[in-house]
Design a protein around this motif. Structure first.
Motif, PDB file in Angstrom:
ATOM      1  N   ALA A  62     127.968 -12.407  12.869  1.00  0.00           N
ATOM      2  CA  ALA A  62     126.712 -13.156  12.767  1.00  0.00           C
ATOM      3  C   ALA A  62     126.971 -14.639  12.986  1.00  0.00           C
ATOM      4  O   ALA A  62     126.206 -15.321  13.685  1.00  0.00           O
ATOM      5  N   ASN A  63     128.056 -15.159  12.428  1.00  0.00           N
ATOM      6  CA  ASN A  63     128.424 -16.558  12.648  1.00  0.00           C
ATOM      7  C   ASN A  63     128.703 -16.815  14.127  1.00  0.00           C
ATOM      8  O   ASN A  63     128.302 -17.854  14.674  1.00  0.00           O
ATOM      9  N   LEU A  64     129.372 -15.875  14.778  1.00  0.00           N
ATOM     10  CA  LEU A  64     129.663 -16.016  16.204  1.00  0.00           C
ATOM     11  C   LEU A  64     128.370 -16.032  17.017  1.00  0.00           C
ATOM     12  O   LEU A  64     128.218 -16.855  17.926  1.00  0.00           O
ATOM     13  N   ARG A  65     127.428 -15.143  16.698  1.00  0.00           N
ATOM     14  CA  ARG A  65     126.141 -15.129  17.414  1.00  0.00           C
ATOM     15  C   ARG A  65     125.438 -16.480  17.297  1.00  0.00           C
ATOM     16  O   ARG A  65     124.952 -17.026  18.293  1.00  0.00           O
ATOM     17  N   ARG A  66     125.394 -17.022  16.088  1.00  0.00           N
ATOM     18  CA  ARG A  66     124.743 -18.326  15.885  1.00  0.00           C
ATOM     19  C   ARG A  66     125.473 -19.434  16.638  1.00  0.00           C
ATOM     20  O   ARG A  66     124.850 -20.296  17.251  1.00  0.00           O
ATOM     21  N   THR A  67     126.790 -19.396  16.586  1.00  0.00           N
ATOM     22  CA  THR A  67     127.584 -20.417  17.271  1.00  0.00           C
ATOM     23  C   THR A  67     127.390 -20.327  18.782  1.00  0.00           C
ATOM     24  O   THR A  67     127.240 -21.354  19.458  1.00  0.00           O
ATOM     25  N   LEU A  68     127.386 -19.118  19.331  1.00  0.00           N
ATOM     26  CA  LEU A  68     127.136 -18.943  20.769  1.00  0.00           C
ATOM     27  C   LEU A  68     125.757 -19.460  21.150  1.00  0.00           C
ATOM     28  O   LEU A  68     125.597 -20.109  22.189  1.00  0.00           O
ATOM     29  N   TYR A  69     124.769 -19.170  20.320  1.00  0.00           N
ATOM     30  CA  TYR A  69     123.409 -19.647  20.600  1.00  0.00           C
ATOM     31  C   TYR A  69     123.369 -21.175  20.577  1.00  0.00           C
ATOM     32  O   TYR A  69     122.830 -21.800  21.496  1.00  0.00           O
ATOM     33  N   ASP A  70     123.938 -21.771  19.540  1.00  0.00           N
ATOM     34  CA  ASP A  70     123.943 -23.237  19.435  1.00  0.00           C
ATOM     35  C   ASP A  70     124.688 -23.867  20.605  1.00  0.00           C
ATOM     36  O   ASP A  70     124.236 -24.858  21.186  1.00  0.00           O
ATOM     37  N   LEU A  71     125.836 -23.296  20.973  1.00  0.00           N
ATOM     38  CA  LEU A  71     126.613 -23.815  22.093  1.00  0.00           C
ATOM     39  C   LEU A  71     125.838 -23.688  23.399  1.00  0.00           C
ATOM     40  O   LEU A  71     125.786 -24.633  24.195  1.00  0.00           O
ATOM     41  N   ALA A  72     125.200 -22.552  23.614  1.00  0.00           N
ATOM     42  CA  ALA A  72     124.405 -22.358  24.834  1.00  0.00           C
ATOM     43  C   ALA A  72     123.271 -23.377  24.912  1.00  0.00           C
ATOM     44  O   ALA A  72     122.982 -23.918  25.984  1.00  0.00           O
ATOM     45  N   GLN A  73     122.632 -23.668  23.781  1.00  0.00           N
ATOM     46  CA  GLN A  73     121.543 -24.650  23.761  1.00  0.00           C
ATOM     47  C   GLN A  73     122.067 -26.039  24.121  1.00  0.00           C
ATOM     48  O   GLN A  73     121.447 -26.760  24.897  1.00  0.00           O
ATOM     49  N   GLN A  74     123.212 -26.408  23.568  1.00  0.00           N
ATOM     50  CA  GLN A  74     123.783 -27.721  23.865  1.00  0.00           C
ATOM     51  C   GLN A  74     124.216 -27.814  25.327  1.00  0.00           C
ATOM     52  O   GLN A  74     124.018 -28.846  25.969  1.00  0.00           O
ATOM     53  N   LEU A  75     124.775 -26.743  25.857  1.00  0.00           N
ATOM     54  CA  LEU A  75     125.191 -26.748  27.260  1.00  0.00           C
ATOM     55  C   LEU A  75     123.983 -26.783  28.193  1.00  0.00           C
ATOM     56  O   LEU A  75     123.984 -27.516  29.186  1.00  0.00           O
TER      57      LEU A  75
END
Length: 123
Positions: A62-75
């Protein structure tokens, strides 16, 4: 086409088309750095365990999913599409226009240490 440069010598920094992309979360920056240094598909379980070794699998994923989402948004805010993910794997987009200083250094060093006329010997 967006061209990105990822600088890992010194404080990590990502630029796309000359514009700095701020990656504010340490885990997101660690994830991007790991994917850049290891450009093959990685299982979500392996990445979750790497980044959250003391969490149970469900929480780490779940932490990885959130981190991937946040990273994708920043990118995406910087115009970059660098990460490709499926239900089970995550990797850098294989044909992304991404220059990484560490990779360029390794390639230059390899060319210097192994001239074109020399064939490497397997151990």
């Amino acid at each position: 086409m967006t061209t990105c440069n990822f600088y890992l010598f010194g404080p990590p920094r990502l630029t796309c088309n000359g514009k700095n992309i701020a990656i504010n979360l340490r885990k997101a920056l660690a994830l991007l750095t790991y994917l850049a240094a290891n450009p093959q598909p990685h299982s979500r379980d392996a990445l979750a365990t790497l980044l959250w070794p003391n969490k149970e699998t469900r929480i780490a994923r779940a932490n990885l999913r959130r981190t991937l989402y946040d990273l994708a948004q920043q990118l995406m805010a910087g115009g970059a599409q660098l990460i490709e993910s499926t239900e089970e794997t995550v990797q850098l987009v294989p044909d992304a226009a991404l220059w990484i200083d560490v990779v360029a250094f390794q390639q230059s060093l390899t060319q210097y240490l192994l001239p074109a006329s020399t064939t490497p010997v397997a151990p």
